[in-house]
Design an enzyme around this catalytic site. Sequence first.
Site, PDB file in Angstrom:
ATOM      1  CD  GLN A   1      -1.943  -2.257   0.921  1.00  0.00           C
ATOM      2  OE1 GLN A   1      -1.624  -2.831   2.247  1.00  0.00           O
ATOM      3  NE2 GLN A   1      -2.821  -3.201   0.199  1.00  0.00           N
TER       4      GLN A   1
ATOM      5  CG  ASN B   1      -5.148  -1.992  -2.907  1.00  0.00           C
ATOM      6  OD1 ASN B   1      -4.510  -2.392  -1.944  1.00  0.00           O
ATOM      7  ND2 ASN B   1      -6.567  -1.579  -2.777  1.00  0.00           N
TER       8      ASN B   1
ATOM      9  CB  CYS C   1      -4.592   0.515   4.900  1.00  0.00           C
ATOM     10  SG  CYS C   1      -3.391  -0.244   4.553  1.00  0.00           S
ATOM     11  N   GLY C   2      -5.311  -0.833   8.279  1.00  0.00           N
ATOM     12  CA  GLY C   2      -4.581  -0.360   8.887  1.00  0.00           C
ATOM     13  C   GLY C   2      -2.873  -0.731   9.828  1.00  0.00           C
ATOM     14  CG  ASN C   3      -0.524  -3.815   9.770  1.00  0.00           C
ATOM     15  OD1 ASN C   3      -0.824  -4.232  10.176  1.00  0.00           O
ATOM     16  ND2 ASN C   3      -0.445  -4.960   7.310  1.00  0.00           N
TER      17      ASN C   3
ATOM     18  CG  ASN D   1      -9.568  -6.525   1.072  1.00  0.00           C
ATOM     19  OD1 ASN D   1      -8.122  -6.178   0.777  1.00  0.00           O
ATOM     20  ND2 ASN D   1      -9.988  -5.265   1.786  1.00  0.00           N
TER      21      ASN D   1
ATOM     22  CD  GLU E   1      -3.318  -6.415   2.071  1.00  0.00           C
ATOM     23  OE1 GLU E   1      -3.617  -5.017   0.996  1.00  0.00           O
ATOM     24  OE2 GLU E   1      -2.119  -6.955   2.610  1.00  0.00           O
TER      25      GLU E   1
ATOM     26  CB  CYS F   1      -4.534  -7.680   5.374  1.00  0.00           C
ATOM     27  SG  CYS F   1      -6.073  -6.177   5.391  1.00  0.00           S
ATOM     28  N   GLY F   2      -4.542  -4.920   8.645  1.00  0.00           N
ATOM     29  CA  GLY F   2      -4.557  -4.526   9.474  1.00  0.00           C
ATOM     30  C   GLY F   2      -6.158  -4.971   9.845  1.00  0.00           C
ATOM     31  CB  THR F   3      -8.942  -3.089   7.192  1.00  0.00           C
ATOM     32  OG1 THR F   3      -8.011  -3.880   5.866  1.00  0.00           O
ATOM     33  CG2 THR F   3      -8.528  -2.213   7.260  1.00  0.00           C
TER      34      THR F   3
HETATM   35  N1  LIG Z   1      -6.122  -3.891   0.002  1.00  0.00           N
HETATM   36  C1  LIG Z   1      -7.066  -3.226   1.096  1.00  0.00           C
HETATM   37  C2  LIG Z   1      -6.616  -1.799   1.684  1.00  0.00           C
HETATM   38  C3  LIG Z   1      -5.388  -2.492   2.529  1.00  0.00           C
HETATM   39  C4  LIG Z   1      -5.158  -2.672   3.861  1.00  0.00           C
HETATM   40  C5  LIG Z   1      -4.312  -2.718   4.425  1.00  0.00           C
HETATM   41  N2  LIG Z   1      -2.634  -3.742   4.469  1.00  0.00           N
HETATM   42  C6  LIG Z   1      -3.689  -2.852   5.755  1.00  0.00           C
HETATM   43  O1  LIG Z   1      -3.306  -2.710   6.321  1.00  0.00           O
HETATM   44  O2  LIG Z   1      -5.597  -2.634   6.764  1.00  0.00           O
HETATM   45  C7  LIG Z   1      -8.251  -2.559   0.338  1.00  0.00           C
HETATM   46  O3  LIG Z   1      -8.211  -2.103  -1.199  1.00  0.00           O
HETATM   47  O4  LIG Z   1      -9.479  -3.254   1.104  1.00  0.00           O
END
Ligand SMILES: N[C@@H](CCC[C@H](N)C(=O)O)C(=O)O
Length: 295
Positions: free
Chosen positions: A49, A69, A78-80, A205, A223, A232-234
């Site tokens: 990201q 992305n 994007c949590g991370n 995702n 993702e 992926c944090g979310t």
């Molecule tokens: N690919 C995801 C967005 C990114 C999420 C991320 N890596 C996280 O850490 O949350 C999307 O398009 O929703």
Amino acid sequence: MSALAHRRFLKMHGAGNAIVVLDLRGSAERVRPAEARAIARDPGSAFDQLMVLHDPVSPGTDAFMRIYNTDGSESGACGNGTRCVAYAMLDDPAMARPAEGGRLALETEAGVLGVRRVSERAFTVDMGRPRLAWDEIPLAEPFPDTRRIELQIGPIDDPTLHSPGVVNMGNPHAVFFVERDPDSFDLARIGPMLENHPLFPERANISVAQVTGRETITLRVWERGAGLTLACGTAACATVVAAARLRMIGRQAAVALPGGELFVEWRADDHVLMTGPVALVAEGTLAPELFTGTA
Ligand SMILES: N[C@@H](CCC[C@H](N)C(=O)O)C(=O)O
């Protein structure tokens, strides 16, 4: 020449999720999808990201973030990456802004996220409330119960994955709970089919999750727009919410991802809090040649 040429960036990671932070505050520039793809393609600035900082929009916020992305698409969360942005804004000499007590309010298209420093290289992000109604995910057709929706992949009478829980954490997630190591599923093959399934009009995702204890989960994520990533944090947040809704866990868990561990709590006030590490990898400057043919 692209207005992004010669711009400085930070290369970071959050629990293994590759993040590039680019500061466009003070300018009206906006990253175009082709430019994001070009930055992602170059090994020096490759990312899962790209987090782009813009001047704050809502009163009381510290910055507005656009999140790209690798395929140039944008995400609302994007949590991370949010933890990496907090580190950059608080500690990077060229980006730093004074912030009281190590707290920031960062806005995205999906809302305002509160971030709090918990140690030198770890942050807690208030990811807000999960959205759970079928049209908030969004899904293409009504499902009154989103804890398990009708969706499967593989042989009809012996599906490889089936009945995911769906959650929107500022972005759409489908979480498949499994009873064996998520690594034993070929997510690189299955992921793209599910990400682009017609049930998900904004794509999704895709997570494969094994609940290993009352407060522990092992997770692998494909993702949307980026493919297989180390964290992926979310998705970790969505997985804890989906597991809690099914009473597989309480309201908190340590989520083990290939790149590291995230701790997630779905508080009684409905907010989801995610805590995890950040690491600074390098800093660099965007080479003008990257953008040849992106106009
Ligand atoms: N690919 C995801 C967005 C990114 C999420 C991320 N890596 C996280 O850490 O949350 C999307 O398009 O929703």
